[in-house]
Write an enzyme that holds these catalytic residues in place. Structure first.
Site, short mmCIF file in Angstrom:
data_model
loop_
_atom_site.label_atom_id
_atom_site.label_comp_id
_atom_site.label_asym_id
_atom_site.label_seq_id
_atom_site.Cartn_x
_atom_site.Cartn_y
_atom_site.Cartn_z
N HIS A 2 0.84 -1.20 0.00
CA HIS A 2 0.00 0.00 0.00
C HIS A 2 0.87 1.25 0.00
CE1 HIS A 2 -3.35 -2.59 0.91
NE2 HIS A 2 -2.77 -3.01 2.03
N HIS B 93 5.77 6.44 6.93
CA HIS B 93 5.43 6.04 5.55
C HIS B 93 4.95 7.27 4.80
CE1 HIS B 93 1.60 5.86 7.75
NE2 HIS B 93 1.11 6.36 6.63
N HIS C 199 2.36 8.91 1.37
CA HIS C 199 1.28 8.77 0.39
C HIS C 199 1.66 9.70 -0.76
CE1 HIS C 199 -1.37 6.85 3.45
NE2 HIS C 199 -0.63 7.59 4.28
N THR D 155 -6.07 6.50 8.01
CA THR D 155 -6.58 6.83 6.68
C THR D 155 -6.66 5.61 5.76
OG1 THR D 155 -4.42 7.37 5.78
CG2 THR D 155 -5.63 9.16 6.88
N GLU E 95 -2.95 13.45 1.51
CA GLU E 95 -4.25 13.04 2.07
C GLU E 95 -4.95 14.27 2.63
OE1 GLU E 95 -3.40 9.32 4.48
OE2 GLU E 95 -4.37 8.62 2.64
N HIS F 150 3.87 10.52 6.95
CA HIS F 150 3.20 10.26 8.22
C HIS F 150 4.15 9.56 9.19
CE1 HIS F 150 -0.99 10.34 6.14
NE2 HIS F 150 -0.56 11.54 6.49
C1 SG4 Z 1 -0.05 3.07 5.37
O1 SG4 Z 1 -0.68 2.09 4.58
C2 SG4 Z 1 1.01 2.42 6.26
O2 SG4 Z 1 1.92 1.70 5.50
C3 SG4 Z 1 0.33 1.56 7.33
O3 SG4 Z 1 1.30 0.97 8.18
C4 SG4 Z 1 -0.59 2.42 8.16
O4 SG4 Z 1 -1.27 1.63 9.12
C5 SG4 Z 1 -1.62 3.06 7.25
O5 SG4 Z 1 -0.99 3.80 6.21
C6 SG4 Z 1 -2.54 4.02 8.02
O6 SG4 Z 1 -1.77 4.98 8.70
O7 SG4 Z 1 -1.06 7.20 9.29
N1 SG4 Z 1 -2.12 6.90 7.04
S1 SG4 Z 1 -2.13 6.49 8.57
O8 SG4 Z 1 -3.45 6.71 9.11
O9 SG4 Z 1 -0.13 2.51 10.89
C7 SG4 Z 1 -0.98 1.75 10.43
C8 SG4 Z 1 1.17 -0.35 8.47
O10 SG4 Z 1 0.46 -1.09 7.84
C9 SG4 Z 1 -1.83 0.92 11.32
C10 SG4 Z 1 1.99 -0.82 9.62
ZN ZN Z 2 -0.49 7.52 6.22
#
Ligand code: SG4
Ligand code: ZN
Length: 259
Positions: A64, A94, A96, A197, A106, A119
């Site tokens: 993702h 990570h 976006h 998100t 986002e 983020h």
């Molecule tokens: C991204 O997909 C990250 O890679 C996810 O990390 C993350 O999920 C997800 O975004 C949502 O995070 O800050 N955008 S956000 O709300 O941190 C989590 C993992 O899959 C649970 C570990």
């Molecule tokens: Zn994120």
């Protein structure tokens, strides 16, 4: 939903609600931030970030996005003060991003999209683990940083240099000695109560969105768009447009640490 969640027409953000009803909940993220609509809070303390580069463990393509993961078994990399109370530990960061430079973030600012959003995900140490914190209303704090096109970003270069090893979904490699504080811009921030998100869209995130963007060069930007949503042996599909669009504010207040 026939497929696992993603960002394509058949499994993208407007389809998530069928498996994750909280997608229509009261505190969903991201949002469009109207700086004029944010209330200045003179009592907000500056955010305190303290990161130990030796906690940095690995970089991983999760299909993702990609993330850089940190050891979170001690209080050596933490976020404190600002709008949160207590101590939150850094778990991962990570990004976006978009298929082209006019979209990708986002959060938006008065409707303006940035090409990237970083983020930094932290969890509240009043809970025993990230997993437990992730479902609590005050469980997570995510710092969001916008990226704009400009000069090359030397801190980011180290991350990009690892991309050859994590092109496909599921790939991971060691990544050591990185201080994400080097990616942080000035200290003006906006905060509000929101959610993850991505599915499961849990309403557990104190969002802290920094006003100043950091820069990334056009060449650096292109590297992100070469990562793959797909695993090795599958027809390659590049990770682009892995963002959720803004969600309804539903009466929430956005606070600002600046006038
Ligand atoms: C991204 O997909 C990250 O890679 C996810 O990390 C993350 O999920 C997800 O975004 C949502 O995070 O800050 N955008 S956000 O709300 O941190 C989590 C993992 O899959 C649970 C570990
Ligand atoms: Zn994120």
């Amino acid at each position: 939903m026939a497929h696992a969640w993603g960002y394509a027409a058949n499994n993208g953000p407007d389809k998530w609600v069928s498996n994750f009803p909280v997608a229509d909940g009261p505190r969903q993220s991201p949002i469009d931030i109207l700086p004029g609509g944010a209330s200045y809070d003179s009592g907000l303390k500056p955010l305190r970030l303290k990161y130990d580069p030796s906690n940095c463990l690995e970089i991983l393509n999760n299909g993702h996005s990609f993330q850089v993961t940190f050891a979170d078994d001690s209080d050596s990399s933490t976020l404190k003060e600002g709008p949160i109370s207590g101590v939150y530990r850094l778990k991962q960061f990570h990004f976006h991003w978009g298929a082209c430079d006019d979209k990708g973030s986002e959060h938006t600012v008065a409707g303006t999209k940035f090409p990237f959003e970083l983020h930094l995900v932290h969890w509240n140490t009043k809970y025993p683990s990230f997993g437990e914190a992730a479902s609590k209303p005050d469980g997570l704090a995510v710092v969001g940083v916008f990226l704009k096109i400009g000069d090359a970003n030397p801190s980011l270069q180290k991350v990009l240099d690892a991309f050859n090893n994590i092109r496909a979904k599921g790939k991971q490699t060691f990544f050591a000695d990185f201080d994400p504080k080097t990616l942080r811009p000035g200290c003006l921030d906006l905060d509000y109560d929101g959610s993850l998100t991505t599915p499961p869209l849990l309403e557990s995130v104190s969002w802290i969105v920094l006003k100043e963007p950091i820069s990334v060069s056009p060449t650096q930007m292109t590297r992100f768009r070469g990562l793959l949503f797909t695993g090795e042996g599958e027809a390659p599909c590049c990770i682009v447009d892995n963002y959720r669009p803004p969600q309804p504010l539903k009466g929430r207040q956005v606070r600002a640490s600046f006038k």
